[in-house]
Design a protein around this motif. Structure first.
Motif, short mmCIF file in Angstrom:
data_model
loop_
_atom_site.label_atom_id
_atom_site.label_comp_id
_atom_site.label_asym_id
_atom_site.label_seq_id
_atom_site.Cartn_x
_atom_site.Cartn_y
_atom_site.Cartn_z
N GLY A 89 0.99 -1.24 0.00
CA GLY A 89 0.04 -0.17 0.06
C GLY A 89 0.91 1.24 -0.05
N ALA A 90 1.94 1.09 0.76
CA ALA A 90 3.06 2.41 0.57
C ALA A 90 4.51 1.73 0.97
N LEU A 91 5.29 2.48 0.67
CA LEU A 91 6.70 2.09 0.65
C LEU A 91 7.53 3.10 1.54
N VAL A 92 8.26 2.63 2.50
CA VAL A 92 9.08 3.63 3.58
C VAL A 92 10.57 3.00 3.28
N VAL A 93 11.45 3.81 2.83
CA VAL A 93 12.64 3.78 2.41
C VAL A 93 13.68 4.90 3.18
N SER A 94 14.70 4.08 3.62
CA SER A 94 16.18 4.85 3.91
C SER A 94 17.30 4.88 2.89
N PRO A 95 17.17 5.64 2.12
CA PRO A 95 18.16 5.25 0.87
C PRO A 95 19.60 5.66 1.24
N THR A 96 20.24 4.52 1.02
CA THR A 96 21.69 4.43 1.24
C THR A 96 22.56 5.38 0.35
N GLN A 97 22.15 5.29 -0.99
CA GLN A 97 23.02 6.11 -2.09
C GLN A 97 21.62 6.77 -2.73
N PRO A 98 21.13 7.91 -2.21
CA PRO A 98 19.97 8.54 -2.98
C PRO A 98 19.93 8.59 -4.55
N VAL A 116 14.26 4.25 -9.10
CA VAL A 116 13.64 3.10 -8.86
C VAL A 116 12.27 3.61 -8.18
N LEU A 117 12.73 4.57 -7.47
CA LEU A 117 11.36 5.11 -6.45
C LEU A 117 10.48 5.98 -7.26
N GLU A 118 11.11 6.73 -8.19
CA GLU A 118 10.04 7.42 -9.14
C GLU A 118 9.31 6.88 -9.92
N GLY A 119 9.57 5.57 -10.07
CA GLY A 119 8.47 4.59 -10.87
C GLY A 119 7.64 3.83 -10.05
N ALA A 120 7.51 4.28 -8.72
CA ALA A 120 6.65 3.54 -7.89
C ALA A 120 5.10 4.33 -7.96
N ASN A 121 4.32 3.29 -7.98
CA ASN A 121 2.84 3.87 -8.14
C ASN A 121 2.11 3.92 -6.71
N VAL A 122 2.81 4.07 -5.73
CA VAL A 122 2.41 4.02 -4.32
C VAL A 122 3.08 5.24 -3.57
N PRO A 123 2.59 5.57 -2.38
CA PRO A 123 3.17 6.55 -1.56
C PRO A 123 4.44 6.09 -1.19
N VAL A 124 5.44 7.25 -1.23
CA VAL A 124 6.86 6.77 -0.85
C VAL A 124 7.22 7.77 0.12
N LEU A 125 7.76 7.33 1.18
CA LEU A 125 7.99 8.02 2.47
C LEU A 125 9.53 7.72 2.73
N ASP A 152 17.42 12.04 3.61
CA ASP A 152 16.48 12.62 2.37
C ASP A 152 16.87 12.58 1.13
N ALA A 153 16.26 12.70 0.06
CA ALA A 153 16.73 12.45 -1.50
C ALA A 153 15.55 13.47 -1.99
N ASP A 154 16.10 13.93 -3.11
CA ASP A 154 15.42 14.75 -4.32
C ASP A 154 14.68 13.89 -5.09
N LEU A 155 13.63 13.65 -4.55
CA LEU A 155 12.48 12.73 -5.09
C LEU A 155 11.24 13.41 -5.37
N LYS A 156 10.93 13.63 -6.83
CA LYS A 156 9.65 14.32 -7.11
C LYS A 156 8.15 13.66 -6.60
N ASN A 157 8.17 12.49 -6.51
CA ASN A 157 6.85 11.72 -5.76
C ASN A 157 7.06 11.45 -4.22
N LYS A 158 7.74 12.19 -3.77
CA LYS A 158 7.95 12.00 -2.16
C LYS A 158 6.77 12.28 -1.28
N THR A 159 6.32 11.59 -0.59
CA THR A 159 5.12 11.83 0.19
C THR A 159 5.47 12.63 1.42
N SER A 160 6.67 12.37 2.03
CA SER A 160 7.36 12.81 3.20
C SER A 160 8.57 12.61 3.55
N PHE A 161 9.32 13.15 4.30
CA PHE A 161 10.82 12.80 4.91
C PHE A 161 10.64 12.97 6.30
#
Length: 317
Positions: free
Chosen positions: A95-104, A110-119, A124-133
């Motif tokens: 339903g959603a993905l929570v990630v701590s990116p080692t190398q943003p 990969v995260l920008e291709g996700a069709n679910v909320p990404v937290l 942090d990372a410069d992610l267009k579809n980021k729901t929250s940090f």
């Protein structure tokens, strides 16, 4: 004939019960709603810090009645393993993905291709579809660490910095903050080397630093595992060097109480994991989630280490 009809009716009723059970198998007792699933991908599960994040995420899942899966690579240097884990979790339609990116930069495509909320949590990372940090301002944590180390040294003293894996923005920001604080206090940073957030590597790195700079008075390490590795190298040489770590792990706090590690800047990894899952569920339900949720940092020295130790022991029981 009547007997056959009765048998057919019983069979039909039985099949209906099986189908109904199948429909209800994905439902919880809390109102009969379908159980949501949140996937959590961390930098690793091999260090105490990430175990606290995992504990917080699972506690939130249990409390909120949702399915939480937590995975992580063998070490923080396994960047591609983390990418593969993210792809694998997304293929299972959480339903959603929570990630701590080692190398943003490596993880973002990969995260920008996700069709679910990404937290994102911790880093942090410069992610267009980021729901929250959700996490610590790492520069601030590093600055507090540098300030703490400087308070234990004299102006003009020499110090070293042991950083994390190359490209790890969280540890990079901590290093920047620590260097700024040390510079302001008139402490000379004579060496800086990465140790991939690994205790054994940090010991080796520190041994190399001491060969060229045996007059070092203090070290800032960008995480506690590295700080403990640095401490081993210092103790082996019988030197009086103040070592400051970052994260506030149980082992580090115990070392502070034993009069070995000089201090650590504690983050709130348990809270990050908990808030990550909690806000992921809110996003799944279409509720408003703050774009940036700041978690606190805490300076740990011998004065308050016992209280911190009791808290850490409680959350990992």
């Amino acid at each position: 004939m009547k007997k056959k009809i009765r048998l057919f009716s019983v069979a039909a009723a039985f099949m209906g019960m099986v189908l109904l059970a199948g429909c209800n198998s994905g439902q919880e007792a809390n109102g009969g709603e379908n159980t949501e699933r949140v996937a959590v991908v961390l930098k690793t599960l091999s260090s105490p810090y990430w175990k606290y994040v995992e504990a917080g995420a699972k506690a939130a899942g249990k409390e909120l009645g949702i399915d939480v899966t937590v995975v992580g690579p063998n070490s923080e240097s396994e960047v591609m393993q983390q990418v593969n884990m993210i792809e694998d979790q997304l293929s299972q339609s959480p339903g959603a993905l929570v990630v701590s990116p080692t190398q943003p930069d490596t993880v973002v495509p990969v995260l920008e291709g996700a069709n679910v909320p990404v937290l994102l949590i911790d880093t942090d990372a410069d992610l267009k579809n980021k729901t929250s940090f959700i996490g610590t301002e790492n520069y601030e944590a590093g600055y507090e660490g540098g300030k703490l180390l400087a308070s234990m040294l004299q102006k003009g003293d020499k110090a070293a910095i042991v950083s994390g894996a190359l490209g790890n923005t969280a540890t990079d920001e901590r290093v920047k903050g620590a260097k700024a604080a040390l510079k302001e206090a008139g402490i000379e940073v004579v060496a800086e080397q990465p140790a991939d957030s690994d205790k054994t590597k940090a010991m080796s790195v520190m041994e190399n630093i001491l060969q060229k700079n045996n007059d070092i008075k203090g070290v800032f390490a960008a995480n506690d595992d590295m700080a403990l590795g640095v401490l081993r190298a210092v103790e082996a040489k019988g030197l009086d060097v103040k070592v400051i770590g970052t994260d506030g792990t149980l082992e580090a706090v115990e070392s502070i109480l034993a009069g070995k590690l000089a201090g650590t800047i504690a983050q709130s990894p348990y809270d990050m994991g908990y808030e990550g899952v909690k806000n992921a569920l809110a996003a799944i339900k279409g509720k408003k989630v703050e774009k940036r949720i700041k978690s606190r940092v805490e300076v740990i020295t011998k004065e308050n280490a016992q209280e911190k130790l009791e808290f850490l022991k409680k959350i990992v029981e």
